[in-house]
Structures are given as C-alpha cells and as structure tokens.
Scaffold this active site. Structure first.
Site, PDB file in Angstrom:
ATOM      1  N   SER A  99     -61.083  59.413  12.778  1.00  0.00           N
ATOM      2  CA  SER A  99     -61.746  58.303  13.663  1.00  0.00           C
ATOM      3  C   SER A  99     -60.561  58.050  14.989  1.00  0.00           C
ATOM      4  O   SER A  99     -60.156  58.930  15.727  1.00  0.00           O
ATOM      5  CB  SER A  99     -62.089  57.056  13.159  1.00  0.00           C
ATOM      6  OG  SER A  99     -62.990  56.159  13.878  1.00  0.00           O
ATOM      7  N   MET A 100     -60.081  56.915  14.885  1.00  0.00           N
ATOM      8  CA  MET A 100     -59.109  56.410  16.080  1.00  0.00           C
ATOM      9  C   MET A 100     -57.863  57.408  15.779  1.00  0.00           C
ATOM     10  O   MET A 100     -57.230  57.669  16.708  1.00  0.00           O
ATOM     11  CB  MET A 100     -58.540  55.126  15.754  1.00  0.00           C
ATOM     12  CG  MET A 100     -57.742  54.542  16.865  1.00  0.00           C
ATOM     13  SD  MET A 100     -57.140  52.796  16.589  1.00  0.00           S
ATOM     14  CE  MET A 100     -56.039  52.831  17.864  1.00  0.00           C
ATOM     15  N   HIS A 262     -69.947  57.264   9.222  1.00  0.00           N
ATOM     16  CA  HIS A 262     -68.610  57.508   9.699  1.00  0.00           C
ATOM     17  C   HIS A 262     -67.727  57.675   8.666  1.00  0.00           C
ATOM     18  O   HIS A 262     -66.653  58.479   8.600  1.00  0.00           O
ATOM     19  CB  HIS A 262     -68.527  56.216  10.585  1.00  0.00           C
ATOM     20  CG  HIS A 262     -67.305  56.191  11.277  1.00  0.00           C
ATOM     21  ND1 HIS A 262     -66.861  57.199  12.302  1.00  0.00           N
ATOM     22  CD2 HIS A 262     -66.057  55.234  11.456  1.00  0.00           C
ATOM     23  CE1 HIS A 262     -65.685  57.154  12.633  1.00  0.00           C
ATOM     24  NE2 HIS A 262     -65.156  56.053  12.252  1.00  0.00           N
TER      25      HIS A 262
END
Length: 282
Positions: A99-100, A262
C-alpha cells in the site's frame, strides 16, 4: 528493541524501530498506512523458513518508532529506508512495499538507486498515482475523498479507523454490507495498531499517499518487479494502481488474487506468500 536514529526534533532523536530475523538474501518489508511492521505477521515466519533474512520496520510515527511532528513526505520516508539499509549494510535486497509502502519502494529506487536492491514487490500499492487530477483522470482519490479522510482523522480518529479497517479487510468494501475476510479479533488487532500511531503522522500521510505523483519513479524502476493485488480492493483499486504499475514497469510480473481485499496479505496469506516466495526465490 533495535532502533535506528534517522534525525532529530527539538534536540531529541527521531528513531525507527526495526526487527531483523533469519539468514540469507535480505527481504525488507515496508508496511501500509496506518499500521506497523506487525502487519507482516503472516509473512515473516514463512519467509524465514524459506531461507530469507527478513527485516521489518515501523515507519516514523507508527508502531514503536518515534512520533515526530514532521517528516511524513516520501523523500524523507525514502531517506529513512536508506538509513536502515545503510546501517545494516544490506545488499542484494528485495524491497516489498504494501500500500503506502509501495511509494517508499519506487521513491527509494528513483532517488537512491539500485546498488543495494536487486528486486522489488508492489503489494496492493499506491503507485503510480492515486490522486484524480486533470492529467490523471483515472486516479482513485478525488479532493472530496481526501478531505473526508482528513476530517475523519481530525474530528474522531478512532471512529474513522474503525470504519477504515472494515473497508481494509472487506472485499469490495464494507459499504456493500459484506463481511471482512479476516476474523473480528484480527481486525481489532489492526485497529489497535492504528489507534496508537501518531495522530499527526496519520493525518500527514493521507496527503503523502493521496497526492504524491509516482509516475516518474515507476518509470525509472529497472529491477525485476512483482505486482500483487487483490481484485476486490476497495481502498487502492487494482485498476487504478496495480494494473497501471504493471503496465508501466517493463518485464514486471503480475499476480491478481481473486476475492482479495486491500489487506490481502492477511486475508489471503497462502496465495500471497506463494506468489511472494516464488518470485523472491528465483
């Protein structure tokens, strides 16, 4: 508890906490927002057992790292990563960004080069560019959504995180009245990790992952790369990020996990680990 000083604030050290286990080719796992290195629990053991040296660390402001008031931009975060690799003198490294954390992977490669890095993994990662703008109409975050995130963190951070972790683990998002793909205790664990992160860091990172344009960074990636993404990711949709990153990185491999939300590394650990270890073991 191993810690590395990466800067100072008001005369006090800014430290990042890391863990270093196993032996063999090093794999550095970079967590997503707003969690910590603990979010890699389902990967650390299998990687060590597969003969890798596994390093996890907590991004500044999160987990057991210091919680400074500033430094939540990607240039600084990539510099923190560089300090870790340099301090441990790691070479032939596989950088795995979730993700980030995928932003740190591509920004590190663009700014610090490949002398220490031999391969990269982008897992449900934000690059190449999440922000929906005139020159990026296919982005996944518009101004209204970013402002909604920011308002949630500022006005009632814990309530916001409670809803966010539901979307994080639910295929297609919790707004569709579906159930998370992890147990409720596991979701609560993620919520606890997020709750004790720096409020300022939690807020500032929204701008970092939401508005940073990584298209030039992604275009500069030359190491072998795996892109792995859930097809039901409601936070960082595959079509917005994983698909575009794969298309932009020449020779990259793509694994799409069916039904994956996610938080696919926690919800679908067997499929995720099989793809990850298979790629790293070549």
């Amino acid at each position: 508890m191993p810690r590395l000083t990466v800067g100072t604030e008001n005369g006090q050290p800014v430290e990042i906490h890391y863990e270093d286990h196993g032996a063999g080719r090093p794999v550095v796992l970079i967590h997503g927002w707003p969690l910590s290195g603990r979010s890699w629990e389902a990967q650390v053991g299998p990687l060590v057992q597969s003969g890798f040296r596994v390093v996890t660390y907590d991004r500044r402001g999160f987990g057991n790292s210091s919680q400074p008031w500033s430094g939540y931009d990607y240039d600084t975060l990539a510099a923190d990563l560089d300090a870790l690799l340099t301090s441990l003198d790691l070479t032939d490294v596989a950088l795995v960004g979730f993700s980030m954390g995928g932003g740190e992977v591509v920004r590190y490669l663009a700014r610090h080069g490949t002398a220490r890095v031999s391969r990269a993994v982008l897992a449900a990662a934000v690059p190449p560019y999440l922000y929906e703008s005139d020159d990026n109409p296919d982005g996944g975050l518009d101004d209204g959504t970013i402002e909604q995130f920011q308002a949630g963190v500022v006005t009632d951070r814990l309530a916001f995180l409670d809803g966010f972790t539901k979307d994080f683990f639910t295929p297609g998002g919790s707004s569709l009245l579906r159930s998370p793909a992890v147990s409720e205790p596991q979701r609560q664990y993620a919520l606890q990790i997020a709750a004790f992160a720096s409020p300022k860091g939690t807020l500032d990172c929204i701008t970092a992952f939401g508005r940073t344009d990584f298209r030039a960074d992604v275009a500069a990636v030359t190491v072998p790369t795996l892109v792995v993404h859930g097809d039901s990711d409601a936070i960082v949709p595959f079509e917005v990020s994983g698909k575009r990153a794969h298309e932009a990185i020449a020779g990259s491999e793509l694994v799409v996990i069916e039904g994956g939300p996610h938080g696919v590394n926690a919800s679908h650990p067997e499929e995720f680990n099989r793809a990850l270890i298979g790629f790293l073991g070549r």
